[in-house]
Design an enzyme around this catalytic site. Structure first.
Site, mmCIF file in Angstrom:
data_model
loop_
_atom_site.group_PDB
_atom_site.id
_atom_site.type_symbol
_atom_site.label_atom_id
_atom_site.label_comp_id
_atom_site.label_asym_id
_atom_site.label_seq_id
_atom_site.Cartn_x
_atom_site.Cartn_y
_atom_site.Cartn_z
ATOM 1 N N GLY A 88 0.824 -1.215 0.000
ATOM 2 C CA GLY A 88 0.000 0.000 0.000
ATOM 3 C C GLY A 88 0.851 1.255 0.000
ATOM 4 N N LYS A 111 4.160 12.403 -3.003
ATOM 5 C CA LYS A 111 5.055 11.349 -2.531
ATOM 6 C C LYS A 111 5.942 11.965 -1.457
ATOM 7 C CE LYS A 111 7.919 7.781 -4.690
ATOM 8 N NZ LYS A 111 8.493 7.328 -5.963
ATOM 9 N N ASP A 123 8.488 6.100 7.744
ATOM 10 C CA ASP A 123 8.055 7.399 8.281
ATOM 11 C C ASP A 123 7.153 8.162 7.311
ATOM 12 O OD1 ASP A 123 9.825 8.061 6.321
ATOM 13 O OD2 ASP A 123 11.231 9.154 7.613
ATOM 14 N N GLY A 124 6.927 7.586 6.118
ATOM 15 C CA GLY A 124 6.046 8.244 5.156
ATOM 16 C C GLY A 124 6.659 9.454 4.478
ATOM 17 N N ARG A 174 3.451 13.831 -8.133
ATOM 18 C CA ARG A 174 3.568 12.937 -9.278
ATOM 19 C C ARG A 174 2.239 12.910 -10.015
ATOM 20 N NH1 ARG A 174 5.796 6.932 -8.202
ATOM 21 N NH2 ARG A 174 3.948 6.627 -6.930
ATOM 22 N N ARG A 181 -1.581 -0.820 -9.978
ATOM 23 C CA ARG A 181 -0.392 -1.633 -10.191
ATOM 24 C C ARG A 181 -0.784 -3.100 -10.368
ATOM 25 N NH1 ARG A 181 3.400 1.606 -7.113
ATOM 26 N NH2 ARG A 181 2.329 3.513 -6.548
ATOM 27 N N ASP A 250 4.563 -4.432 -7.502
ATOM 28 C CA ASP A 250 3.902 -3.212 -7.031
ATOM 29 C C ASP A 250 4.467 -1.974 -7.720
ATOM 30 O OD1 ASP A 250 6.123 -4.169 -5.356
ATOM 31 O OD2 ASP A 250 5.930 -2.242 -4.358
ATOM 32 N N ASN A 251 5.517 -2.158 -8.500
ATOM 33 C CA ASN A 251 6.099 -1.024 -9.223
ATOM 34 C C ASN A 251 5.851 -1.128 -10.723
ATOM 35 O OD1 ASN A 251 7.029 0.014 -6.819
ATOM 36 N ND2 ASN A 251 9.063 -0.891 -7.007
ATOM 37 N N ASP A 260 7.562 4.605 -10.336
ATOM 38 C CA ASP A 260 8.384 4.351 -9.144
ATOM 39 C C ASP A 260 9.882 4.353 -9.451
ATOM 40 O OD1 ASP A 260 6.368 4.453 -7.404
ATOM 41 O OD2 ASP A 260 6.329 2.329 -6.878
HETATM 42 P P1 AMP Z 1 8.974 1.303 -3.192
HETATM 43 O O1 AMP Z 1 10.351 0.878 -2.869
HETATM 44 O O2 AMP Z 1 8.850 2.788 -3.404
HETATM 45 O O3 AMP Z 1 8.360 0.541 -4.291
HETATM 46 O O4 AMP Z 1 8.129 1.018 -1.891
HETATM 47 C C1 AMP Z 1 7.791 -0.256 -1.445
HETATM 48 C C2 AMP Z 1 6.804 -0.158 -0.314
HETATM 49 O O5 AMP Z 1 7.406 0.458 0.832
HETATM 50 C C3 AMP Z 1 5.569 0.681 -0.619
HETATM 51 O O6 AMP Z 1 4.471 0.106 0.052
HETATM 52 C C4 AMP Z 1 5.921 2.014 -0.040
HETATM 53 O O7 AMP Z 1 4.772 2.783 0.269
HETATM 54 C C5 AMP Z 1 6.687 1.613 1.216
HETATM 55 N N1 AMP Z 1 7.617 2.661 1.634
HETATM 56 C C6 AMP Z 1 8.773 3.012 1.023
HETATM 57 N N2 AMP Z 1 9.366 4.017 1.686
HETATM 58 C C7 AMP Z 1 8.603 4.325 2.736
HETATM 59 C C8 AMP Z 1 8.674 5.290 3.817
HETATM 60 N N3 AMP Z 1 9.685 6.150 3.919
HETATM 61 N N4 AMP Z 1 7.679 5.291 4.701
HETATM 62 C C9 AMP Z 1 6.648 4.435 4.623
HETATM 63 N N5 AMP Z 1 6.517 3.517 3.655
HETATM 64 C C10 AMP Z 1 7.476 3.457 2.719
HETATM 65 MG MG MG Z 2 6.670 1.295 -5.175
#
Ligand code: AMP
Ligand code: MG
Length: 489
Positions: A88, A111, A123-124, A174, A181, A250-251, A260
């Site tokens: 998610g 983002k 940490d989002g 973005r 996805r 997911d990407n 992504d």
């Molecule tokens: P990604 O590597 O961008 O494809 O992210 C993989 C998963 O990790 C996704 O569910 C992202 O929302 C989550 N995620 C990546 N970085 C963070 C972050 N700094 N805080 C919270 N969730 C993250």
């Molecule tokens: Mg991703």
């Protein structure tokens, strides 16, 4: 100025279990770093308003946009081959959708604006460096003519995010055809939620493959469409030397856009085994593996759709297999058509694949720069071999290949625009990794955004010779070479 974005949020009208609603976040001191103004206008978003206080509040995730219904989407995904039933949007928030000047519905997503119910241990937030990298690379891909999400804005939050070291935080806005996805389909399939799956598929068809709804087998037609777009997408990546770096399910967007941008990077010297990502120890997502991985991901998508294909499992599987079987020929055709354009060929000849393959093999053996070699071929077609052959450790390796190439060129009637057509198929400028790293260092360490602006300006016209910017086409010096890239999450 007063202005109200015209949001029309179709995803927010799907059942509540598709997402989590997310409240605005607290951002102490947002500062607009950059706005892609032509994109803003295309989206019907007033650039002057976006750069004013209310627009900035929206771009920083503080709310402030009437009609926005912020949500974090639920999805699952295979990460490096391992299934994770719930991922998610952990650091992304969909503000809503707008219909652009061309009548296309587009997502506006933040983002890095703060935690969501899917953040798990994260940490989002996003650090400035990865935000600027995504900005530059996605805009460069768009200018190269490759389907991609776009970057509308970058905002510094004034917050510090903690990674290995404390870093300045930022939010990227973005823009995407959608954020659906392969992993979104897997989310519902993993829960046995057939109703959710069907609603998602219908939504994706209406949005991205409306012609499929008239087909005899709409869900099969949808899969066929995704297969075709991904085959073309990955071919276009290979033709510019792009390595996505994290092709987890997911990407991968079902719209067929590149999405992504994490540890992505471009080849300098040509070597199909090239891996940049620090977390890809096994080379799963190496440059040359990308077609195979796309096909693997599509097989995962097909599995989720089986119950929609037919109640008869055998028939459903046979259907999925026949859809998936189209990937290899579609990819091969697109890739080789692209290589022929790069070689200056208009017709398709018997030995063309071998001819292209021999050049690539010689490039690998001679550490020839991928982008510059193909760009220099246009000059060689006009009789100037020097710049191309000088890129090879052993220039006679190029000479030997060029002899065969010239015989092949002579076998089809030349046309006046041949070299120009070749230049239109082989960019002079790509986001060189060392340039991207230097741009990030300037922004993060010295608060200097000039290199970011300069890079964006050059990459906006990748197919034009820009003699004044020739240095941006230079491969890295040995000490500048980027061997590893990081996700920056
Ligand atoms: P990604 O590597 O961008 O494809 O992210 C993989 C998963 O990790 C996704 O569910 C992202 O929302 C989550 N995620 C990546 N970085 C963070 C972050 N700094 N805080 C919270 N969730 C993250
Ligand atoms: Mg991703």
């Amino acid at each position: 100025m007063t202005f109200h974005p015209r949001f029309d949020n179709s995803y927010a009208r799907l059942p509540e279990r598709f997402f989590a609603r997310v409240p605005p976040t607290v951002v102490p001191a947002p500062r607009l770093l950059r706005l892609t103004r032509p994109l803003a206008s295309e989206l019907g978003l007033e650039p002057e308003w976006l750069s004013g206080p209310d627009g900035l509040d929206m771009l920083a995730g503080r709310g402030g946009a009437a009609g926005s219904e912020p949500l974090a989407a639920a999805y699952a995904g295979h990460q490096f081959g391992n299934f994770v039933p719930q991922l998610g949007d952990g650091r992304a928030v969909l503000l809503g959708e707008v219909v652009d000047a061309g009548g296309r519905r587009r997502d506006i997503q933040l983002k890095g604006s703060g935690p969501t119910p899917f953040s798990r241990r994260g940490d989002g937030r996003a650090a400035l460096g990865p935000v600027l990298r995504e900005y530059v690379v996605s805009e460069a891909m768009a200018a190269l003519g490759i389907p991609t999400t776009r970057s509308l804005a970058a905002v510094a939050t004034g917050d510090i995010v903690l990674r290995e070291t404390p870093l300045p935080g930022a939010v990227l806005t973005r823009v995407a055809a959608s954020h659906i996805r392969v992993g979104t389909f897997q989310f519902f399939a993993a829960r046995g939620d057939l109703d959710g799956l069907r609603r998602l598929a219908d939504h994706a068809i209406a949005r991205h493959y409306p012609e499929a709804s008239d087909a005899a087998l709409p869900y099969r037609a949808f899969l066929d469409g995704v297969v075709a777009r991904q085959a073309n997408l990955v071919a276009s990546w290979l033709l510019v030397g792009f390595v996505h770096g994290v092709m987890n399910t997911d990407n991968m967007a079902v719209s067929g856009e590149t999405i992504d941008y994490g540890p992505c990077a471009f080849l300098d010297a040509y070597d199909p085994a090239t891996v940049f990502s620090s977390i890809d120890a096994g080379g799963r997502y190496a440059y040359g593996n990308q077609p195979r991985i796309a096909q693997w991901n599509l097989a995962r998508l097909a599995e989720t759709l089986l119950p929609l294909f037919s109640d008869d499992e055998k028939a459903a599987i046979a259907g999925a297999e026949s859809s998936l079987a189209a990937f290899a020929p579609l990819f091969t055709d697109a890739y080789h058509a692209g290589l022929r354009r790069k070689l200056g060929l208009r017709t398709e000849g018997e030995g063309d694949k071998e001819l292209a393959g021999e050049l690539l093999t010689a490039m690998t053996a001679n550490e020839a720069d991928f982008t510059n070699t193909f760009r220099a071929l246009a000059g060689a077609a006009e009789g100037e071999d020097g710049p191309a052959r000088d890129l090879f450790i052993d220039p006679t390796a190029f000479d030997r290949w060029a002899e065969k190439w010239r015989r092949r060129l002579a076998a089809e009637p030349p046309w006046p625009g041949r070299a120009a057509d070749m230049r239109a198929a082989s960019p002079a400028f790509i986001p060189r990794n060392h340039r991207v790293e230097a741009m990030i260092a300037a922004a993060v360490e010295r608060d200097d955004l000039q290199p970011f602006e300069d890079l964006l300006a050059v990459l906006a016209r990748p197919y034009d010779d820009q003699p004044e910017n020739a240095r941006f086409a230079d491969p890295p010096e040995p000490h500048e070479r980027v061997i590893r890239t990081f996700c920056g999450t």
